[in-house]
Design a protein around this motif. Structure first.
Motif, PDB file in Angstrom:
ATOM      1  N   TRP A 109       1.489 -18.828  25.355  1.00  0.00           N
ATOM      2  CA  TRP A 109       0.408 -19.798  25.407  1.00  0.00           C
ATOM      3  C   TRP A 109      -0.315 -19.946  23.861  1.00  0.00           C
ATOM      4  N   LYS A 110       0.045 -18.968  22.939  1.00  0.00           N
ATOM      5  CA  LYS A 110      -0.537 -18.841  21.571  1.00  0.00           C
ATOM      6  C   LYS A 110       0.322 -19.782  20.867  1.00  0.00           C
ATOM      7  N   PHE A 111       1.806 -19.631  21.001  1.00  0.00           N
ATOM      8  CA  PHE A 111       2.664 -20.699  20.180  1.00  0.00           C
ATOM      9  C   PHE A 111       2.435 -22.112  20.605  1.00  0.00           C
ATOM     10  N   ARG A 112       2.180 -22.304  22.011  1.00  0.00           N
ATOM     11  CA  ARG A 112       1.928 -24.017  22.222  1.00  0.00           C
ATOM     12  C   ARG A 112       0.653 -24.247  21.668  1.00  0.00           C
ATOM     13  N   ARG A 113      -0.532 -23.191  21.500  1.00  0.00           N
ATOM     14  CA  ARG A 113      -1.897 -23.823  21.083  1.00  0.00           C
ATOM     15  C   ARG A 113      -1.695 -24.172  19.659  1.00  0.00           C
ATOM     16  N   ALA A 114      -0.968 -23.275  18.937  1.00  0.00           N
ATOM     17  CA  ALA A 114      -1.183 -23.346  17.231  1.00  0.00           C
ATOM     18  C   ALA A 114      -0.170 -24.473  17.187  1.00  0.00           C
ATOM     19  N   GLY A 115       0.837 -25.122  17.780  1.00  0.00           N
ATOM     20  CA  GLY A 115       1.693 -26.104  17.676  1.00  0.00           C
ATOM     21  C   GLY A 115       0.770 -27.360  17.823  1.00  0.00           C
TER      22      GLY A 115
END
Length: 448
Positions: A109-115
């Motif tokens: 979830w964090k990776f997607r949000r940062a992207g």
């Protein structure tokens, strides 16, 4: 179009020299020393950088950007915008959010949000708890910097306090283990003592380093080092704050060969316990800021390579959450927009050289975490670059803060260098006080 940064003073790999850098796409195509630029660098967009310093982008291995769940304090979007304005091009975010980053699903979830929102490059520590050891086999080690373990309580309590579980974490993973090391039993003993002696209302922020004491830090750090050495674990000691803990580190071997490494944060290099009288809870962090003698020892240890890297532990809270005594005020403060400026200010004061700043904030984080092609100004490396104006005097004020929380313990501080432009993966993301909100960073890749 390719970009030529021309006629800069390049600070890289221990020296400063006049030169130019050619950016092609997301990478550094060439580094030219001296005034001559070959013919292949013609017909490009030119950034005239005479009189400016050119540095590799800062890599911050410890931030708390507060997303998900604590976005009233900060967010991936806001704090990463502050990061690039301060010359930080890559960051590693900590797991004590809500929900905590303790499952692969929360990590993704964090990776997607940062992207979606981060103009800086990004990565995320996975958090260990007393009951998630089985999740480790599901992790892709090329995508995360390591495993974060809290050996003492802090914001969003994730303390690992089962000895058998801690030993299994140290023995059953090849990941680097980064620890917040404070001995909870000593903290609670000190807390009870001072409460009994003075009462809660009298315990202002000057009591914070007495409760979260040198003894609490050393006992926890020493225990972690002993366990790591016995089991062959790569251990990284975060935010070291005392002179005594430096005895646990070794400066006689190269960084890439070290099993035990140490980080120091800007606030432990900048403030001392003498500043509680004027700053109060605004400089309350965990671990606590200690004595001026501790600060001097940490500075010396950075110079002699006992300490390996500099980070921020950027941890925003609302001003209302920073009120009260040392037991009720939140610990942590924002720092990432000003970390490079603060370190260069100390360089101007003769505490260390500007080359040492680059080494500890760019080169060594890349080496310690084995990050793919970042942290240096080299052909073929990602073009994460920062141009600094070394003759720009300015004052930190509420009006020039980009933090979501809108305050800083450095308000009123005068700095004599300022970030002029920041490039992330070859894209100009910050220039002359303005953010290019169309730029998005990339996930960091680790060589395992």
């Amino acid at each position: 179009m390719d970009t030529l940064i021309k006629n800069a003073q390049i600070i890289n790999e221990g020296r400063t020299f006049a030169g130019s850098v050619l950016i092609s796409g997301e990478s550094i195509a060439a580094v030219y020393e001296g005034g001559a630029v070959p013919v292949e660098a013609t017909g490009v967009q030119v950034v005239e950088a005479s009189g400016k310093w050119l540095l590799p982008g800062v890599i911050d291995d410890q931030v708390h950007f507060r997303e998900p769940g604590l976005t009233h304090k900060g967010s991936l979007a806001d704090e990463s915008r502050a990061a690039v304005a301060g010359g930080v091009t890559s960051y590693m975010d900590m797991p004590n959010t809500n929900p905590q980053t303790t499952t692969p699903e929360q990590l993704e979830w964090k990776f997607r949000r940062a992207g979606e929102v981060s103009p800086a490059n990004y990565s995320f520590f996975f958090g260990g708890t007393n009951d998630n050891l089985a999740q480790l086999h599901r992790l892709d080690h090329t995508r995360i910097p390591g495993l974060k373990l809290f050996l003492g309580s802090s914001t969003g309590n994730m303390r690992v306090d089962h000895p058998d579980t801690l030993r299994r974490f140290f023995s059953e993973t090849n990941l680097l283990i980064a620890v917040h090391a404070e001995k909870e039993e000593i903290i609670q003993r000190n807390r009870a003592y001072y409460l009994n002696q003075y009462g809660q209302e009298a315990l202002d922020s000057s009591f914070h380093p007495r409760i979260r004491s040198e003894e609490a830090c050393y006992a926890s750090s020493a225990g972690a080092v002993e366990l790591a050495l016995s089991l062959g674990t790569r251990l990284h000691l975060l935010h070291l704050s005392t002179a005594k803990e430096l005895s646990l580190l070794n400066n006689r071997i190269p960084l890439r060969e070290k099993q035990i490494t140490g980080e120091v944060c800007v606030h432990h290099l900048w403030f001392s316990d003498e500043d509680y009288a004027t700053q109060g809870s605004r400089i309350q962090w965990n671990p606590a800021i200690k004595t001026a003698a501790d600060r001097a020892a940490l500075r010396a240890a950075l110079n002699d390579n006992t300490l390996d890297i500099v980070a921020t532990d950027h941890a925003p809270h609302l001003p209302s959450e920073k009120t009260g005594n040392c037991l009720t005020a939140a610990s942590g403060a924002p720092m990432i927009q000003h970390s490079l400026a603060a370190m260069l200010e100390l360089a101007l004061q003769g505490v260390w050289t500007k080359e040492k700043v680059v080494e500890k904030m760019a080169h060594h984080p890349a080496d310690l975490f084995r990050i793919d092609r970042r942290g240096y100004i080299r052909p073929g490396y990602y073009a994460d670059l920062v141009l600094v104006n070394p003759q720009d005097t300015w004052t930190v004020s509420a009006g020039n803060l980009l933090y979501k929380c809108k305050w800083s313990p450095l308000e009123g501080q005068v700095f004599h260098t300022r970030v002029w432009k920041t490039f992330v993966n070859g894209q100009l993301v910050y220039a002359d006080g303005k953010i290019n909100d169309r730029v998005r960073g990339m996930p960091l890749k680790y060589l395992v």
